[in-house]
Design a protein around this motif. Structure first.
Motif, PDB file in Angstrom:
ATOM      1  N   HIS A 271     -11.126   8.928  -3.308  1.00 34.64           N
ATOM      2  CA  HIS A 271     -11.965   8.212  -4.278  1.00 34.64           C
ATOM      3  C   HIS A 271     -11.702   8.563  -5.746  1.00 34.64           C
ATOM      4  O   HIS A 271     -12.273   7.937  -6.629  1.00 34.64           O
ATOM      5  CB  HIS A 271     -13.444   8.455  -3.956  1.00 34.64           C
ATOM      6  CG  HIS A 271     -13.844   7.942  -2.599  1.00 34.64           C
ATOM      7  ND1 HIS A 271     -14.061   6.611  -2.341  1.00 34.64           N
ATOM      8  CD2 HIS A 271     -14.032   8.584  -1.420  1.00 34.64           C
ATOM      9  CE1 HIS A 271     -14.376   6.449  -1.057  1.00 34.64           C
ATOM     10  NE2 HIS A 271     -14.363   7.639  -0.487  1.00 34.64           N
TER      11      HIS A 271
ATOM     12  N   LEU B  24      -7.236   8.128  -5.543  1.00 32.77           N
ATOM     13  CA  LEU B  24      -6.986   6.802  -4.961  1.00 32.77           C
ATOM     14  C   LEU B  24      -5.743   6.792  -4.071  1.00 32.77           C
ATOM     15  O   LEU B  24      -4.931   5.853  -4.102  1.00 32.77           O
ATOM     16  CB  LEU B  24      -6.899   5.727  -6.070  1.00 32.77           C
ATOM     17  CG  LEU B  24      -7.993   5.806  -7.157  1.00 32.77           C
ATOM     18  CD1 LEU B  24      -7.842   4.670  -8.154  1.00 32.77           C
ATOM     19  CD2 LEU B  24      -9.395   5.794  -6.547  1.00 32.77           C
TER      20      LEU B  24
ATOM     21  N   TYR C 235      -9.801  -0.093  -6.613  1.00 28.80           N
ATOM     22  CA  TYR C 235      -8.850   1.023  -6.668  1.00 28.80           C
ATOM     23  C   TYR C 235      -7.422   0.522  -6.896  1.00 28.80           C
ATOM     24  O   TYR C 235      -6.674   1.072  -7.712  1.00 28.80           O
ATOM     25  CB  TYR C 235      -8.902   1.841  -5.362  1.00 28.80           C
ATOM     26  CG  TYR C 235     -10.187   2.619  -5.139  1.00 28.80           C
ATOM     27  CD1 TYR C 235     -11.247   2.572  -6.045  1.00 28.80           C
ATOM     28  CD2 TYR C 235     -10.344   3.423  -3.998  1.00 28.80           C
ATOM     29  CE1 TYR C 235     -12.421   3.283  -5.818  1.00 28.80           C
ATOM     30  CE2 TYR C 235     -11.502   4.145  -3.771  1.00 28.80           C
ATOM     31  CZ  TYR C 235     -12.544   4.067  -4.677  1.00 28.80           C
ATOM     32  OH  TYR C 235     -13.696   4.775  -4.445  1.00 28.80           O
TER      33      TYR C 235
END
Ligand code: SAH
Length: 354
Positions: free
Chosen positions: A35, A38, A140
């Protein structure tokens, strides 16, 4: 099927990792790879042992979305992306560059079953809901591909987010998590055609995201003509759910109104809209309808749209006309995806429609 690791909340991931016999700090490392950095491959998570990475790959999958096409506007730098999901469904997302930052518009479903009369996204019906990781994946990938920081996210692409409530909520919580990309809740907007129980539920979540309600008509009868969902939820219920959202969150609701020439842009519409919006602390966003090949709705002239806006403004409504972005690349929402579907690469058969 393997478990979708990027859809897990931090605490859920921690529990899974503990159950695998690993120390909790491993969860922190993995969460950061997924997160913040990525990363789409377990192989590249180099601060984990090779054995542990292999174990992870056996039990979990990352399901990144994969870019099929990218269009860049020469006029304003808007980027349109077509992404492929693991099962060959496709969705589109848009990056818009504003002075105040980069805004990404994501899809919440592959297709849509709401059937709004002027919308391209609903033409082939609903294929399926997107998972939280597939919604995150759009943001992302765009950040990775363009190298630009995304500061605002709007859930206004294909699909009805409140028809995919649980995945959508998970997406919001993960995207705004301070241990992840940490996008501010106030920089997020969710647009709904008016699923009343969904709006009421969202009002209880203690979030600070902006609610945008697709109005498109200011009486029950007029909404029904354009939006089948109005057959299910009466106009007065929709408005009172929006009022509840404002009362519970303190966030001013945005009403969206796609202007269709000769259908909802008359003097009578101005009067009715004023009566509805004047008593409310809200904002009205006018969207001159984007012509869709399969539909024959006509966009009002610039002059008519401005006239409509000015009259509302004079009667005390807080109103803007949505700035058109990327008009030189595949126009209306959902058109890029439709063009792809028509190109022979058939989409899976649609599920039920509303
Ligand atoms: N399902 C959500 C998100 C849809 S798209 C919703 O209904 O709100 C975001 C906005 O664009 C909605 O207000 C939708 O009604 C509007 N829209 C869809 N197609 C359009 C078109 N061809 N022209 C103008 N606005 C359109």
């Amino acid at each position: 099927m393997k478990k979708d690791i990027r859809s897990l909340y931090y605490e859920e991931l921690e529990k899974e990792i503990r159950d695998m016999g690993e120390k909790p700090f491993r969860a922190k490392q993995i969460y950061e790879w997924l997160h913040v950095r990525l990363e789409d491959h377990f192989d590249e998570m180099t601060n984990l042992s090779k054995k542990f990475r292999e174990q992870l790959a056996e039990e979990y999958e990352i399901f990144p979305v994969q870019m099929l096409e990218r269009q860049v506007s020469k006029l304003d730098g808007t980027n349109k992306f077509l992404f492929r999901l693991y099962d060959d469904n496709v969705v589109e997302s848009v990056l818009m560059k504003y002075k105040h930052g980069n805004s990404v518009c994501i899809s919440s479903q592959a297709g849509c079953r709401m059937g709004c009369a002027f919308c391209a996204s609903t033409i082939g019906g609903l294929q399926r809901n997107l998972t939280a990781s597939e919604m995150l994946g759009q943001v992302y990938q765009i950040q990775k591909i363009t190298g630009e920081r995304v500061s605002n996210v709007v859930v206004m692409g294909t699909g009805e987010p409140l028809d995919n409530y649980d995945n959508f909520l998970r997406f919001i919580r993960l995207l705004t998590d301070e241990r992840g990309l940490n996008i501010s809740q106030r920089s997020m907007t969710v647009s709904t055609c008016g699923i009343v129980p969904g709006i009421r539920k969202l009002a209880q979540e203690k979030l600070q995201i902006t609610l945008a309600l697709s109005l498109h008509g200011s009486t029950q009868e007029k909404r029904r003509r354009l939006m089948p969902v109005a057959n299910k939820y009466d106009f007065s219920e929709v408005l009172s759910a929006c009022d509840e959202y404002f009362e519970k969150t303190g966030r001013r609701v945005t009403f969206e109104y796609s202007l269709v020439h000769g259908v909802n842009d008359t003097e009578e519409d101005i009067r009715e809209l004023t009566a509805i919006l004047k008593p409310r602390n809200c904002h009205l966003n006018l969207i001159p309808v984007n012509p869709v090949r399969e539909r024959d709705f006509v966009r009002p002239s610039r002059e008519n749209a401005l006239n409509f806006k000015n009259k509302l403004e004079k009667s005390g409504i807080n109103v803007t006309i949505r700035r058109e972005m990327g008009s030189d690349i595949d126009g209306a929402c959902g058109q890029l995806r439709r063009r792809y579907a028509e190109g022979g690469e058939a989409l899976p058969p649609a599920k039920d429609s509303i």
